[in-house]
Design a protein around this motif. Structure first.
Motif, mmCIF file in Angstrom:
data_model
loop_
_atom_site.group_PDB
_atom_site.id
_atom_site.type_symbol
_atom_site.label_atom_id
_atom_site.label_comp_id
_atom_site.label_asym_id
_atom_site.label_seq_id
_atom_site.Cartn_x
_atom_site.Cartn_y
_atom_site.Cartn_z
ATOM 1 N N GLN A 31 43.677 45.262 40.176
ATOM 2 C CA GLN A 31 42.340 45.225 39.588
ATOM 3 C C GLN A 31 42.039 43.859 38.976
ATOM 4 O O GLN A 31 40.917 43.365 39.069
ATOM 5 N N ALA A 34 41.248 41.496 41.834
ATOM 6 C CA ALA A 34 39.932 41.831 42.393
ATOM 7 C C ALA A 34 38.813 41.353 41.469
ATOM 8 O O ALA A 34 37.809 40.801 41.929
ATOM 9 N N GLN A 38 35.920 38.566 42.212
ATOM 10 C CA GLN A 38 34.499 38.866 42.022
ATOM 11 C C GLN A 38 33.837 37.814 41.132
ATOM 12 O O GLN A 38 32.695 37.421 41.381
#
Length: 70
Positions: A31, A34, A38
């Motif tokens: 996470q 990621a 982003q």
């Protein structure tokens, strides 16, 4: 005890770090990566080293403070 999640990015002219105090635990590396990707894709952060271009890594800094009674 103070914890900080430090995100390390590659920038146009060097490296850039973002520190997040008291991160939600447990930290999930998938996470975190990621989210970093982003941030780069959305171009939402600006650094004095230029735009963020890549993920270098992340780390948890855990600092304990103990008062000394004098």
């Amino acid at each position: 005890m103070a914890k900080v999640l430090e995100l390390n990015f590659q920038a146009q002219d060097g490296t850039a770090n973002v520190s997040i105090r008291n991160p939600k635990e447990p930290i999930d590396p998938v996470q975190v990566k990621a989210a970093m990707e982003q941030i780069i894709a959305a171009n939402v952060l600006y650094s004095t080293k230029g735009e963020l271009t890549g993920v270098i890594g992340a780390r948890i800094i855990d600092r304990n403070t103990q008062e000394i009674e004098l």
